[in-house]
Structures are given as structure tokens and as C-alpha cells.
Design a protein around this motif. Structure first.
Motif, short mmCIF file in Angstrom:
data_model
loop_
_atom_site.label_atom_id
_atom_site.label_comp_id
_atom_site.label_asym_id
_atom_site.label_seq_id
_atom_site.Cartn_x
_atom_site.Cartn_y
_atom_site.Cartn_z
N ARG A 72 0.85 -1.19 0.00
CA ARG A 72 0.00 0.00 0.00
C ARG A 72 0.88 1.23 0.00
O ARG A 72 2.02 1.21 0.46
N GLY A 73 0.34 2.31 -0.52
CA GLY A 73 1.15 3.52 -0.58
C GLY A 73 0.35 4.76 -0.90
O GLY A 73 -0.88 4.73 -0.96
N ILE A 74 1.06 5.86 -1.10
CA ILE A 74 0.43 7.12 -1.45
C ILE A 74 1.04 7.66 -2.74
O ILE A 74 2.21 7.41 -3.05
N LYS B 54 11.01 4.98 11.39
CA LYS B 54 10.72 5.29 12.79
C LYS B 54 9.38 4.70 13.21
O LYS B 54 9.19 4.36 14.38
N ALA B 55 8.45 4.61 12.26
CA ALA B 55 7.12 4.09 12.57
C ALA B 55 7.06 2.57 12.42
O ALA B 55 5.98 1.99 12.58
N GLY B 56 8.17 1.92 12.10
CA GLY B 56 8.19 0.46 12.09
C GLY B 56 8.36 -0.21 10.75
O GLY B 56 8.49 -1.44 10.69
N ALA B 57 8.36 0.55 9.67
CA ALA B 57 8.52 -0.06 8.34
C ALA B 57 9.99 -0.41 8.09
O ALA B 57 10.90 0.23 8.64
N ASP C 176 -0.89 -4.79 7.68
CA ASP C 176 -1.47 -3.46 7.92
C ASP C 176 -0.96 -2.84 9.22
O ASP C 176 -0.82 -1.62 9.30
N ARG C 177 -0.70 -3.66 10.23
CA ARG C 177 -0.24 -3.09 11.51
C ARG C 177 1.11 -2.41 11.35
O ARG C 177 1.49 -1.58 12.18
N VAL C 178 1.85 -2.74 10.28
CA VAL C 178 3.12 -2.07 9.98
C VAL C 178 2.91 -0.92 9.00
O VAL C 178 3.41 0.18 9.19
N SER C 179 2.16 -1.18 7.93
CA SER C 179 2.01 -0.17 6.89
C SER C 179 1.15 1.01 7.33
O SER C 179 1.41 2.15 6.92
N LEU D 25 2.69 4.66 6.83
CA LEU D 25 2.14 5.53 5.78
C LEU D 25 1.48 6.77 6.38
O LEU D 25 1.46 7.83 5.75
N ASP D 26 0.95 6.65 7.57
CA ASP D 26 0.43 7.83 8.26
C ASP D 26 1.56 8.83 8.47
O ASP D 26 1.41 10.03 8.21
#
Length: 595
Positions: free
Chosen positions: A334-336, A358-361, A405-408, A412-413
């Protein structure tokens, strides 16, 4: 606005409230010396109080020589009492930037009632001047609070409190105080514990919220309650969090979610109007599932687009190990898509990737569209029609995360926010409110595999999902709702469980056995068994609301005496050690070296 009601035996008027209509009046003023200018016998003093600044002149022709001499020797921030006559300033000396700029007070007497040492930080400064370091300002908070900006914030906070009380009182709510010394009942953060001197080895806790008490009030028949409540949580701090905070706490009986949301929208509208802004007549809604799918967050900032897209099908046939492994493991890609993002430099995109990490990806997959062709590290793995399937056009940059999803979602946020800032997509003047609804009741703890509450264990399931408590608890949606403003959660609430059997079942699903439930929440269960009406409520972060309406950059700018990010009160030196004798009285000993 008249300030006659503020007159005392020592002052007749506020400095900043004087106007041309007061010319000719004899006045007594009290305030702080903001600035002083000695022009060789003629001294001008800017005198400041809560209402603002007025110029006071000390002219040898109008006041005794000793008064003029004392005025010339005044130190900054000294507190003085002045008596004199309000006169018009000469046209050439008027100050259009000052509300009192058309007049001055021609002094006849002066008394220094609060001599001051030179201030450790500047108080008299222009609003656009750089401030002293925040740590230094927090150390000398009593001086920092003299700044007009902070005084305006604290006054706004006061006004918002009064609007809250008035609005809720007019809607039939009773303001009821609940205990500050409470029973430890973990709510997701650590309690601040208070040892009992008279009951050795036993502890109170400072409340994380009044949640259980307000439910007991509903059971007791006080069908509309509110409180501007002080709450305490021992957790890591950040800009929008303090260890002690204030919330607008609301609970009502015989209500559904629609009732609470309607009441809340009215309250928020009243608060925003008090600050000179408006709230739309209709606040849009979005389900939790939709918010996470489109924005990766349950508090999305909807002032800009950059919605998340699912590109799993595009990558499914790609001979690319990272995406293949993620898809085979049940994850997604998933992406933007960033219009104009192709112009970002490699260094800038690397910095954006650092935020995702930093957010886990593990990293970001990047591709951009330039002159009709895909470019970037993953372009060679994509099929010829990939650009069309991804919806890319010239100048676009696409950034993807491969994984569950719990990672992405959090990655992505974070990427979305960082890109919006870099591309200047955020309209700072916009006010986007959003209700996020239908939260899941439970989440799965990745470490233990057990169920945890998304909000708290007293949240009621949706009636149409009640049967799923037995067969598929992870699919149960809660009657919960959060109000989001420009990507910040202002408050959250829910309809509560009023059936003791349902409450017991929820405890069981959360791994709380009957003995533990009785030990922690026995008084609530007993109350529910005594007959509980359907009830629900909401709690708003009052500090956050004040911060938004004051356009402040930190919660510390709207709290009179805040803590640092290390949870220290620098001006008073708290927390601090206490004498061993005091610890002994509390039956406490400290082990190890904590220096």
C-alpha cells in the motif's frame, strides 16, 4: 468594557483599560515596570498589568523632584503604585500600535511596593523576537507568565472553562466532583501511586480518568454529569501530553451515540465561537475501518488528500523479493501518490523514508513518473501497464510499504504527514472536524496473542455485533466515537456496558478472571447488578482544545505551570527527594542508588 468592578483601595483603573474617554480623570494605577526611558529629567515609564500597557510620564513641572528621581531609578519588573491625571498625548507622540496610545498618565506620586532584581529572562520583548530557551523559561515560569502571549492563552483557557460550565449546565448537567485519591485500576497507562500512612503497605492511585465514578453516578440516578477533571497518567511525554492534564468529562443516561455526538458538537461549537471561530453545522463521519484503509490513522488530518491506495494486485506478479514475501505472508503493498513529488530530491525522499522506519517499516518502495516513463529502484520490476493501474501521471511520486497493515498503517500515516509538510499541502487556516465511529472492541496483542481493549473494557459492543462476542470477538464493533480536528483527537467516548453479564463476558475475553475482576472492579459490577440505565459519555482533552484555539505550538503554552518532557517542574524543583523520616512514616524504603 468597564472595569469599575476591579477598583480597590489601591487602584481605580487597570493600566491597559484606559482610553481617550478617560482624559481629565485622576487615576491610581498599580503594575509592573515594563520599560523605562530617562530623557534627562523627563522620565517615561511603560506600566503593565493584566489589561495591557499605559505610558506614565514623570515631568518635574508636575510632580515633586523626589518622585521624578525615584522614577528615573526604577528597575524593570518592579511593582509600583502611581497616581496622576489622564491626558492626551501630542499628535506626534501617539502610538497607533497600543490600545492606550492616544493617552498617557501624567504622574504626581509614585510608590515602589515590589522592588525587583533584574529579570533572568526578558519580559519586555516584541512578539516576533526570539524567546529565551524553553527550559530557562520554565525555570522562571513566574516571569514567563508575564508575557502577553501566555497571559492571553491563560485568559482564553478561563473563558473556555466558563463556556463549558454554562453550556452543560443549560443542558441539564450537574457538575459533580469525583475522588482524587482512588483505587488503582489500570487503564492502559501507569498509575501515580500514593502510599497510605494509616494503612501500611496499601496505596491510593491518582485518577487516570473519572470513568468508573461517572458510571456509578449514572447508576445512582444522577442522569447528567460533567466535571472539568484533573487526571494523571505516568507515561512518556510529548508535545501534546502532560503527566497531569484536564479533561471535560461528560456522562448521561438513557442516551445513544447520536445523543452524545449531538451534545458534543454543540459544546465544541460554543467553545470555537468563544475563540472567534466556527464549527460546521454538520460534522462529517468516517468509520474506523475506512479511516485506517484510506489514511492509516484513526485520527486522520483531512485538510489534504494523499489517500492510501492498495497496490497489491499491481505487485502480485512482480519478480521482486520484498513484495512477494509480504504478499505470501498475507500482507499487502500500500502507498500514497504524491502529485509533483517527482521533483523531490533523493535526499528528501531518504528523509521521508527515515520517518517510515521510525514508525516500524523496513523501508519505502519508490517509483516516479517522468516524461511518460516510470523511474526508480522498483520500476524495472513492474509491468508496462503498471503506471495506468497505479493511477500515476507525469510528475507523480509513489511511495509504498510492503507488509501487514499493523506495519504499513502507522508508517504511511507518518509518510503522509511528512510529505504534506514538505509539499506545503496543509492549509493552516482550515478547520476540518471529523467523527470517527465504529471502532473495534478488541485488538490482538502482538506479543502475547491475547485480546486487549481498543478503548477501555467498559465500552459497549454494537447491538448487531453482540453475538460475535462468542464466535468472533475480533470482529465486534464498539459503540465508540472520537472527535478529530485537523489530525488531532480532541476527545473520545462510547456507550457503556450496562448489563453485568456482558461486562463479565468482556472481562473474560480480556483474560481477566472472576477473582481479578472482583478485586479491580467489584464496586462497578455490584453497581451494575443494582440496576443500571443505558448510559454513555465522552471526555475531551481540555488542554488540547485550548492549545488549538490559542494557536499554540505546545500544551505547555496553555498550562500555567506545566512539566517538561522529562516530567519535571523546573520552577519548583519537583519531583524531589524526601527525608528518610517521612518515608518511614509511610512505611517506604528505597533500595539501590538512584542518584
Amino acid at each position: 468594557m468597564s472595569t469599575d468592578h476591579l477598583a480597590t483601595t489601591q487602584r481605580t483603573h487597570l493600566c491597559g483599560a484606559l482610553r481617550a474617554t478617560d482624559i481629565g480623570k485622576r487615576v491610581r494605577l498599580g503594575g509592573w515596570v515594563h520599560r523605562s526611558r530617562d530623557l534627562g529629567g523627563l522620565t517615561f515609564v511603560d506600566l503593565r498589568d493584566r489589561a495591557g500597557i499605559v505610558q506614565v510620564s514623570f515631568d518635574p513641572q508636575n510632580c515633586p523632584a523626589e518622585v521624578c528621581a525615584a522614577a528615573a531609578a526604577l528597575g524593570l519588573e518592579s511593582v509600583v503604585l502611581v497616581e496622576g491625571e489622564v491626558v492626551a498625548r501630542p499628535d506626534a507622540m501617539r502610538n497607533p500600535d497600543l490600545p492606550t496610545g492616544d493617552i498617557e498618565v501624567r504622574a504626581s506620586s509614585l510608590s515602589v511596593v515590589g522592588p525587583a532584581t533584574p529579570p533572568a529572562i526578558p519580559v519586555a520583548r516584541a512578539r516576533n523576537e526570539n524567546l529565551a530557551a524553553e527550559e530557562l523559561r520554565l525555570r522562571h515560569r513566574f516571569l514567563d507568565l508575564r508575557r502577553p502571549e501566555l497571559q492571553e492563552n491563560i485568559v482564553l483557557r478561563h473563558r473556555l472553562m466558563q463556556v463549558t460550565r454554562r453550556y452543560l449546565s443549560e443542558h441539564g448537567f450537574f457538575e459533580i466532583e469525583t475522588p482524587v485519591l482512588t483505587k488503582p485500576t489500570p487503564e492502559g497507562a501507569r498509575d501515580y501511586l500514593v502510599p497510605s500512612r494509616v494503612h501500611p503497605g496499601e496505596f491510593y492511585a491518582l485518577p487516570q480518568s473519572p470513568q468508573l465514578y461517572k458510571q456509578l453516578l449514572m447508576i445512582s440516578g444522577f442522569d447528567r454529569y460533567f466535571q472539568i477533571a484533573r487526571c494523571f497518567r505516568d507515561e512518556d511525554l510529548r508535545q501534546d501530553r502532560q503527566p497531569e492534564f484536564t479533561q471535560i468529562d461528560i456522562e448521561a443516561s438513557f442516551v445513544g451515540a447520536e445523543d452524545i455526538m449531538r451534545l458534543s458538537a454543540g459544546l465544541i461549537g460554543a467553545l470555537w465561537r468563544e475563540a472567534g471561530s466556527d464549527v460546521p453545522s454538520t460534522i462529517p463521519r468516517m468509520t474506523y475501518a475506512d479511516a485506517m484503509e484510506r489514511f492509516g490513522s484513526d485520527r486522520p488530518d483531512t485538510r489534504y488528500d494523499l489517500e492510501i491506495v492498495d497496490a497489491s494486485d499491481v505487485f502480485r506478479g512482480a519478480d521482486f523479493a520484498i513484495t512477494r514475501a509480504a504478499l505470501e505472508a498475507g500482507g499487502r503493498v500500500r502507498g500514497i501518490r504524491v502529485p509533483g513529488g517527482a521533483a523531490l530530491s533523493r535526499k528528501q525522499v531518504d528523509e521521508i523514508e527515515a520517518e517510515a522506519k521510525k514508525a516500524g517499516a523496513q523501508g519505502l518502495l519508490r517509483v516516479k513518473m517522468t516524461n511518460g516513463a516510470l523511474e526508480g529502484p522498483i520500476a524495472k520490476f513492474l509491468s508496462p501497464d503498471a503506471a495506468a493501474r497505479l493511477g500515476l501521471s507525469d510528475g507523480m511520486l509513489a511511495l509504498f510499504v510492503a507488509g501487514p497493515d499493523r506495519v504499513s498503517n502507522p508508517a504511511l500515516d507518518r509518510v503522509r504527514q511528512d510529505v504534506a509538510r514538505r509539499m506545503q499541502l496543509v492549509d493552516s487556516g482550515a478547520s476540518c472536524f471529523l467523527w470517527v465511529t465504529d471502532f473495534p472492541m478488541f485488538d490482538r496483542d502482538p506479543a502475547t496473542g491475547g485480546l486487549t481493549s481498543v478503548h477501555h473494557p467498559f465500552t459497549s459492543p454494537r447491538p448487531d455485533d453482540l453475538a460475535l462476542l462468542e464466535s468472533a470477538p475480533e470482529r465486534v464493533r464498539a459503540q465508540a466515537y472520537d472527535l478529530v480536528f485537523n489530525g488531532t483527537e480532541l476527545g473520545g467516548g462510547s456507550i457503556r456496558i450496562s448489563d453485568p453479564r456482558v461486562q463479565a463476558r468482556v472481562f473474560t475475553l480480556l483474560g481477566i478472571d472472576e477473582a481479578t475482576a472482583q478485586a479491580r472492579f467489584g464496586f462497578l459490577l455490584e453497581g451494575l447488578r443494582a440496576g443500571a440505565p443505558p448510559h454513555g459519555g465522552i471526555a475531551f482533552g481540555f488542554d488540547r482544545i485550548a492549545m488549538q484555539l490559542a494557536n499554540a505550538s505546545s500544551l505547555r503554552d496553555v498550562i500555567a505551570f506545566p512539566k517538561t518532557t522529562a516530567a519535571r517542574a523546573l520552577f519548583e524543583g519537583a519531583p524531589s527527594t524526601v527525608p528518610e523520616a517521612d518515608l518511614a512514616d509511610l512505611h517506604i524504603s528505597i533500595n539501590g542508588d538512584h542518584s
